[in-house]
Design a protein around this motif. Structure first.
Motif, mmCIF file in Angstrom:
data_model
loop_
_atom_site.group_PDB
_atom_site.id
_atom_site.type_symbol
_atom_site.label_atom_id
_atom_site.label_comp_id
_atom_site.label_asym_id
_atom_site.label_seq_id
_atom_site.Cartn_x
_atom_site.Cartn_y
_atom_site.Cartn_z
ATOM 1 N N ASP A 104 0.826 -1.206 0.000
ATOM 2 C CA ASP A 104 0.000 0.000 0.000
ATOM 3 C C ASP A 104 0.863 1.259 0.000
ATOM 4 N N GLY A 105 2.057 1.150 0.561
ATOM 5 C CA GLY A 105 2.955 2.295 0.564
ATOM 6 C C GLY A 105 3.404 2.699 -0.826
ATOM 7 N N LEU A 106 3.337 1.786 -1.775
ATOM 8 C CA LEU A 106 3.746 2.106 -3.149
ATOM 9 C C LEU A 106 2.732 3.012 -3.844
ATOM 10 N N LEU A 107 1.580 3.199 -3.224
ATOM 11 C CA LEU A 107 0.552 4.074 -3.790
ATOM 12 C C LEU A 107 0.795 5.535 -3.425
ATOM 13 N N ASP A 108 1.752 5.783 -2.558
ATOM 14 C CA ASP A 108 2.089 7.149 -2.161
ATOM 15 C C ASP A 108 2.617 7.918 -3.372
ATOM 16 N N PRO A 109 2.244 9.192 -3.507
ATOM 17 C CA PRO A 109 2.701 9.990 -4.656
ATOM 18 C C PRO A 109 4.223 10.060 -4.801
ATOM 19 N N ARG A 110 4.956 9.874 -3.715
ATOM 20 C CA ARG A 110 6.427 9.955 -3.827
ATOM 21 C C ARG A 110 7.005 8.827 -4.679
ATOM 22 N N ARG A 156 5.490 7.927 -7.513
ATOM 23 C CA ARG A 156 4.916 8.090 -8.853
ATOM 24 C C ARG A 156 6.001 7.913 -9.923
ATOM 25 N N GLY A 157 5.741 6.988 -10.831
ATOM 26 C CA GLY A 157 6.677 6.739 -11.919
ATOM 27 C C GLY A 157 7.953 6.040 -11.502
ATOM 28 N N MET A 215 -1.986 1.822 -10.812
ATOM 29 C CA MET A 215 -1.831 2.306 -12.178
ATOM 30 C C MET A 215 -1.901 3.826 -12.252
ATOM 31 N N ALA A 216 -2.700 4.429 -11.376
ATOM 32 C CA ALA A 216 -2.793 5.889 -11.349
ATOM 33 C C ALA A 216 -1.482 6.529 -10.912
ATOM 34 N N ASN A 217 -0.631 5.747 -10.248
ATOM 35 C CA ASN A 217 0.657 6.262 -9.790
ATOM 36 C C ASN A 217 1.753 6.068 -10.847
#
Length: 344
Positions: A154-160, A162-163, A198-200
């Motif tokens: 779940d931590g991978l969904l953080d904006p930091r 992104r990409g 995917m949004a990230n």
């Protein structure tokens, strides 16, 4: 998995089997297997020849063993009881689960089953794991320090991030991870996680090899993969020449899934006793050591460490989420979900 869900999966698998049986039933009423009980075995291997060819060639059970590499459970499902295979050496537990649910596997003798921890064999006794691998997060310390890595997926969904997360969406290991996520959290929650993932803007790679290379050279900061791809690279190049490091997710997290390669004997084999002997050979100390030293995977039996520093022992230190590995069989449902969220 709920009983209703498993029943639906069994019905779907059986439909494939019945279709394959009808397609194959035109010529002969004889069963499958190439052996006639006199001394030959055909091994279908989902594992590549480059990975396990030397291991297979080194097994001597007193009969000729003819391997056919890069085979899938789907082919056996289509062939049904007419399959020429006596054994199936699978890359993934999900494939073995599909064959078990279809009723195509012969129960293994107790002396084989008892060698393998219950977590890493079929409840029905139809297959047993030969080696194991853990899902991990590969990371480049120059891009993200270890202290900033998340405890769970779940931590991978953080904006930091992104990409900055690589994944291999068409690889069976990623599909098994997603199937495990569905089993642990349910389809709705799994779809939600994938949608947010995917949004990230993760970076898709055509296989784990390119993903590992991208993390090493800093193209992406992290990547979801199996531990043994990194082990193989370290054994080839040496730890000082490898920029990336491994991060194991917290106990019970879906990202800490441990999957297995495994082996089974088909019910249609006319040479089952020799096939069982081949299975037994997978659990000798030398062959279990092969998986640790030549493949970088965990041995299933015996206290045989992976010869790379920093890899925690399988049974002592790894605490994966509780998943019946037979239930990883619903790859088709996972592929539909990945398509729905735009991951493939």
């Amino acid at each position: 998995m709920k009983r209703t869900r498993r029943a639906g999966l069994v019905a779907a698998v059986l439909a494939v089997v019945l279709a394959g049986t009808v397609a194959c039933s035109g010529g002969s009423d004889e069963g499958g297997g190439t052996g006639d009980g006199d001394g030959s075995l055909t091994l279908y291997s989902g594992r590549s020849e480059s990975l396990v060819g030397p291991l297979v060639e080194g097994v001597d059970v007193g009969v000729t063993v003819t391997p056919a590499y890069d085979k899938k459970a789907a082919q056996i499902l289509e062939e049904g009881e007419h399959s020429p295979a006596d054994l199936f050496f699978a890359q993934d537990a999900g494939e073995l689960g599909a064959l078990a649910m279809a009723g195509l596997l012969e129960p293994l003798p107790a002396d084989i089953v008892d060698r393998v921890p219950a977590t890493y064999r079929s409840e029905s006794g139809g297959w047993a794991a030969t080696s194991a691998r853990s899902r991990v997060l590969l990371y480049n310390p120059s891009k993200v320090p270890a202290a900033d890595l998340p405890a769970g997926i779940d931590g991978l969904l953080d904006p930091r991030f992104r990409g900055q997360v690589g994944y291999a969406p068409t690889n069976p290991s990623f599909k098994s991870f997603v199937t495990g996520l569905r089993l642990i959290r349910g389809d709705d929650a799994a779809r939600d996680w994938l949608t947010r993932f995917m949004a990230n803007e993760p970076k898709a790679f055509d296989g784990n090899g390119p993903l590992v290379k991208a993390v090493d050279d800093g193209t992406v900061a992290t990547g979801l993969t199996n531990h043994y791809y990194w082990v193989q690279e370290v054994e080839e190049k040496g730890i000082d020449a490898v920029a990336s490091r491994l991060h194991f997710f917290a106990d019970g997290d879906p990202g800490a899934l441990v999957n297995v390669a495994g082996i089974a004997v088909l019910k249609s084999s006319p040479n089952k006793e020799k096939a069982f002997d081949f299975v037994r050979a997978m659990f000798t100390a030398d062959n279990q050591k092969y998986f640790t030293t030549e493949v970088g995977e965990y041995a299933i039996t015996g206290d045989i460490p992976i010869p790379v520093a920093g890899i925690p022992p399988l049974l002592a230190d790894l605490h994966p989420p509780t998943v019946d590995l037979d239930d990883l069989a619903d790859v088709a449902g996972t592929e539909r979900m990945l398509t729905e969220v735009g991951a493939v």
